[in-house]
Design a protein around this motif. Sequence first.
Motif, short mmCIF file in Angstrom:
data_model
loop_
_atom_site.label_atom_id
_atom_site.label_comp_id
_atom_site.label_asym_id
_atom_site.label_seq_id
_atom_site.Cartn_x
_atom_site.Cartn_y
_atom_site.Cartn_z
N GLY A 1 53.66 48.13 61.57
CA GLY A 1 52.33 48.11 60.96
C GLY A 1 52.06 46.89 60.11
O GLY A 1 50.98 46.74 59.56
N GLU A 2 53.04 45.99 60.01
CA GLU A 2 52.86 44.78 59.22
C GLU A 2 51.91 43.82 59.94
O GLU A 2 51.95 43.68 61.16
N PHE A 3 51.02 43.17 59.18
CA PHE A 3 50.12 42.17 59.72
C PHE A 3 50.50 40.79 59.19
O PHE A 3 50.79 40.64 58.00
N ILE A 4 50.50 39.81 60.06
CA ILE A 4 50.72 38.42 59.67
C ILE A 4 49.48 37.65 60.12
O ILE A 4 49.12 37.69 61.30
N VAL A 5 48.81 36.99 59.19
CA VAL A 5 47.59 36.25 59.49
C VAL A 5 47.84 34.78 59.24
O VAL A 5 48.33 34.40 58.18
N ARG A 6 47.50 33.95 60.22
CA ARG A 6 47.64 32.50 60.09
C ARG A 6 46.26 31.86 60.23
O ARG A 6 45.52 32.19 61.15
N PHE A 7 45.95 30.97 59.30
CA PHE A 7 44.70 30.22 59.34
C PHE A 7 45.02 28.74 59.51
O PHE A 7 45.88 28.21 58.82
N ARG A 8 44.31 28.10 60.39
CA ARG A 8 44.39 26.65 60.52
C ARG A 8 42.96 26.13 60.58
O ARG A 8 42.10 26.76 61.19
N SER A 9 42.75 25.03 59.97
CA SER A 9 41.40 24.46 59.98
C SER A 9 41.12 23.81 61.32
O SER A 9 41.71 22.79 61.67
N PRO A 10 40.24 24.44 62.11
CA PRO A 10 39.95 23.85 63.42
C PRO A 10 39.08 22.62 63.29
O PRO A 10 38.20 22.56 62.42
N GLY A 11 39.33 21.65 64.13
CA GLY A 11 38.53 20.43 64.12
C GLY A 11 37.44 20.45 65.16
O GLY A 11 36.99 19.41 65.61
N ILE A 12 37.02 21.63 65.55
CA ILE A 12 36.02 21.77 66.60
C ILE A 12 34.66 22.01 65.97
O ILE A 12 34.50 22.89 65.12
N LYS A 13 33.69 21.26 66.38
CA LYS A 13 32.31 21.46 65.93
C LYS A 13 31.61 22.32 66.98
O LYS A 13 31.68 22.03 68.17
N MET A 14 30.96 23.37 66.54
CA MET A 14 30.24 24.24 67.46
C MET A 14 28.78 23.82 67.51
O MET A 14 28.16 23.63 66.47
N GLY A 15 28.27 23.69 68.70
CA GLY A 15 26.88 23.30 68.87
C GLY A 15 25.94 24.43 68.51
O GLY A 15 26.34 25.55 68.21
N SER A 16 24.68 24.12 68.55
CA SER A 16 23.68 25.13 68.20
C SER A 16 23.21 25.90 69.43
O SER A 16 22.31 26.72 69.33
N ASP A 17 23.83 25.65 70.59
CA ASP A 17 23.45 26.39 71.78
C ASP A 17 23.88 27.84 71.66
O ASP A 17 24.53 28.25 70.71
N LEU A 18 23.54 28.64 72.63
CA LEU A 18 23.77 30.08 72.58
C LEU A 18 25.25 30.43 72.42
O LEU A 18 25.62 31.26 71.60
N SER A 19 26.13 29.77 73.18
CA SER A 19 27.56 30.10 73.10
C SER A 19 28.13 29.73 71.74
O SER A 19 28.96 30.45 71.20
N GLY A 20 27.72 28.60 71.18
CA GLY A 20 28.19 28.21 69.85
C GLY A 20 27.78 29.23 68.80
O GLY A 20 28.55 29.54 67.89
N GLY A 21 26.59 29.76 68.92
CA GLY A 21 26.11 30.77 67.99
C GLY A 21 26.93 32.05 68.07
O GLY A 21 27.26 32.67 67.06
N HIS A 22 27.28 32.45 69.30
CA HIS A 22 28.11 33.64 69.47
C HIS A 22 29.49 33.43 68.89
O HIS A 22 30.05 34.35 68.27
N LEU A 23 30.05 32.25 69.09
CA LEU A 23 31.38 31.97 68.55
C LEU A 23 31.36 31.99 67.03
O LEU A 23 32.28 32.51 66.39
N LYS A 24 30.32 31.43 66.43
CA LYS A 24 30.21 31.45 64.97
C LYS A 24 30.11 32.87 64.45
O LYS A 24 30.73 33.24 63.46
N GLN A 25 29.31 33.71 65.12
CA GLN A 25 29.15 35.09 64.70
C GLN A 25 30.46 35.86 64.86
O GLN A 25 30.83 36.66 63.99
#
Length: 68
Positions: A18-42
């Motif tokens: 039941g232990e959780f390990i969370v890793r965060f890395r700062s992605p260098g990807i810019k998401m566009g304002s198109d529909l798929s980018g909006g879904h990824l941001k959400q």
Amino acid sequence: MAKIKIEQGLEVERGDDGEFIVRFRSPGIKMGSDLSGGHLKQAKKEVFLALRSILDKAINVEEGKSGE
């Protein structure tokens, strides 16, 4: 142990105990304002909100232990 790669830069592992390990890395990807980018941001926002909820519950449990 199950690994979940939510998006580049964010990984969650859950162990059999039941232990959780969370890793965060700062992605260098810019998401566009198109529909798929909006879904990824959400989706990314929803993951962070879920993690916030898990952390809030863990904090409440710890605060309850310290009050005993």
